[in-house]
Each structure stands twice: as C-alpha cells, then as structure tokens.
Design a protein around this motif. Sequence first.
Motif, PDB file in Angstrom:
ATOM      1  N   TYR A  60      64.819  49.149  69.401  1.00  0.00           N
ATOM      2  CA  TYR A  60      64.320  48.644  68.124  1.00  0.00           C
ATOM      3  C   TYR A  60      63.444  47.406  68.321  1.00  0.00           C
ATOM      4  O   TYR A  60      62.495  47.182  67.576  1.00  0.00           O
ATOM      5  CB  TYR A  60      65.492  48.333  67.193  1.00  0.00           C
ATOM      6  N   LYS A  61      63.744  46.602  69.353  1.00  0.00           N
ATOM      7  CA  LYS A  61      62.896  45.442  69.656  1.00  0.00           C
ATOM      8  C   LYS A  61      61.522  45.876  70.132  1.00  0.00           C
ATOM      9  O   LYS A  61      60.523  45.224  69.847  1.00  0.00           O
ATOM     10  CB  LYS A  61      63.551  44.556  70.713  1.00  0.00           C
ATOM     11  N   GLU A  62      61.477  46.977  70.871  1.00  0.00           N
ATOM     12  CA  GLU A  62      60.196  47.477  71.366  1.00  0.00           C
ATOM     13  C   GLU A  62      59.362  48.098  70.258  1.00  0.00           C
ATOM     14  O   GLU A  62      58.143  47.936  70.228  1.00  0.00           O
ATOM     15  CB  GLU A  62      60.427  48.513  72.468  1.00  0.00           C
ATOM     16  N   ASP A  63      60.006  48.827  69.358  1.00  0.00           N
ATOM     17  CA  ASP A  63      59.288  49.531  68.294  1.00  0.00           C
ATOM     18  C   ASP A  63      60.102  49.444  67.009  1.00  0.00           C
ATOM     19  O   ASP A  63      61.124  50.104  66.866  1.00  0.00           O
ATOM     20  CB  ASP A  63      59.079  50.997  68.698  1.00  0.00           C
ATOM     21  N   HIS A  64      59.647  48.615  66.070  1.00  0.00           N
ATOM     22  CA  HIS A  64      60.382  48.406  64.828  1.00  0.00           C
ATOM     23  C   HIS A  64      60.315  49.605  63.883  1.00  0.00           C
ATOM     24  O   HIS A  64      61.016  49.642  62.883  1.00  0.00           O
ATOM     25  CB  HIS A  64      59.878  47.153  64.103  1.00  0.00           C
ATOM     26  N   SER A  65      59.483  50.572  64.176  1.00  0.00           N
ATOM     27  CA  SER A  65      59.407  51.753  63.316  1.00  0.00           C
ATOM     28  C   SER A  65      60.315  52.888  63.802  1.00  0.00           C
ATOM     29  O   SER A  65      60.328  53.956  63.199  1.00  0.00           O
ATOM     30  CB  SER A  65      57.961  52.260  63.240  1.00  0.00           C
ATOM     31  N   ASP A  66      61.072  52.648  64.852  1.00  0.00           N
ATOM     32  CA  ASP A  66      61.968  53.668  65.398  1.00  0.00           C
ATOM     33  C   ASP A  66      63.241  53.721  64.556  1.00  0.00           C
ATOM     34  O   ASP A  66      64.141  52.886  64.678  1.00  0.00           O
ATOM     35  CB  ASP A  66      62.297  53.358  66.855  1.00  0.00           C
ATOM     36  N   ARG A  67      63.313  54.705  63.676  1.00  0.00           N
ATOM     37  CA  ARG A  67      64.451  54.820  62.756  1.00  0.00           C
ATOM     38  C   ARG A  67      65.720  55.260  63.466  1.00  0.00           C
ATOM     39  O   ARG A  67      66.822  54.879  63.072  1.00  0.00           O
ATOM     40  CB  ARG A  67      64.130  55.794  61.635  1.00  0.00           C
ATOM     41  N   LYS A  68      65.588  56.048  64.512  1.00  0.00           N
ATOM     42  CA  LYS A  68      66.781  56.506  65.233  1.00  0.00           C
ATOM     43  C   LYS A  68      67.457  55.344  65.957  1.00  0.00           C
ATOM     44  O   LYS A  68      68.677  55.287  66.031  1.00  0.00           O
ATOM     45  CB  LYS A  68      66.424  57.617  66.215  1.00  0.00           C
ATOM     46  N   ALA A  69      66.674  54.424  66.483  1.00  0.00           N
ATOM     47  CA  ALA A  69      67.252  53.258  67.153  1.00  0.00           C
ATOM     48  C   ALA A  69      68.008  52.397  66.146  1.00  0.00           C
ATOM     49  O   ALA A  69      69.108  51.915  66.425  1.00  0.00           O
ATOM     50  CB  ALA A  69      66.161  52.446  67.838  1.00  0.00           C
ATOM     51  N   HIS A  70      67.430  52.210  64.975  1.00  0.00           N
ATOM     52  CA  HIS A  70      68.085  51.423  63.938  1.00  0.00           C
ATOM     53  C   HIS A  70      69.356  52.128  63.451  1.00  0.00           C
ATOM     54  O   HIS A  70      70.398  51.489  63.255  1.00  0.00           O
ATOM     55  CB  HIS A  70      67.116  51.195  62.774  1.00  0.00           C
ATOM     56  N   SER A  71      69.294  53.429  63.287  1.00  0.00           N
ATOM     57  CA  SER A  71      70.468  54.200  62.877  1.00  0.00           C
ATOM     58  C   SER A  71      71.555  54.154  63.945  1.00  0.00           C
ATOM     59  O   SER A  71      72.744  54.110  63.615  1.00  0.00           O
ATOM     60  CB  SER A  71      70.083  55.651  62.605  1.00  0.00           C
ATOM     61  N   ALA A  72      71.157  54.169  65.202  1.00  0.00           N
ATOM     62  CA  ALA A  72      72.134  54.104  66.295  1.00  0.00           C
ATOM     63  C   ALA A  72      72.892  52.786  66.257  1.00  0.00           C
ATOM     64  O   ALA A  72      74.110  52.760  66.464  1.00  0.00           O
ATOM     65  CB  ALA A  72      71.435  54.273  67.638  1.00  0.00           C
TER      66      ALA A  72
END
Length: 95
Positions: free
Chosen positions: A55-67
């Motif tokens: 999520y730090k690398e790509d703030h638009s990554d919804r799966k990382a935020h959901s994880a």
Amino acid sequence: KLKHQRSDDKASGNTAFTLALIGLGLLVLGLFIPYIIVGSIAASILAIALGSSAYKEDHSDRKAHSAKIIGWLTLGTIVLALLIAVIVIATFSWL
C-alpha cells in the motif's frame, strides 16, 4: 510493457490479500481444531506486513488495503476469543 509492469507491481498486494483470506479461513477452521489458530496468527501478521508495504508503494491498490483490514480484524477476533476464554476460565467455579 507498461501493462506487464503494472501487474507485477500489484503482485505483493495480491499475495497479501491471499494470506489475509487464508488467515481468516484458518481462524474459522481453528474453532474446531484449536492448534490451527497459530497458522491464522502467522498468516494475518504476514498479510498486514505485506499489505502495508504494498500500500505504501501504490495507494490505489485496493487488495493491499483490504489485506491490512482483514488481517487486523482476524487478529482482533483472536484476541477477543482469548479474552473471553480467560474470563470464562477465571469465573468458573470449581465447587
């Protein structure tokens, strides 16, 4: 080339999301087989760590935020279950 590079960037987010779902599944399975909860704890911690870095690398990554969210919810549920178990054992009357 950009299309392939973009999918490689989200690989850690997908891995974190998969680990979060595995942790949640092991938690549900751990209700019937107690020692599997240890695997749930490990998978949840890994999901939080990988999800945070992705999520730090790509703030638009919804799966990382959901994880991250699923990992924290799983750990919170484990802590709540342990607290309830300790309270039940402490208030159990032996007489």
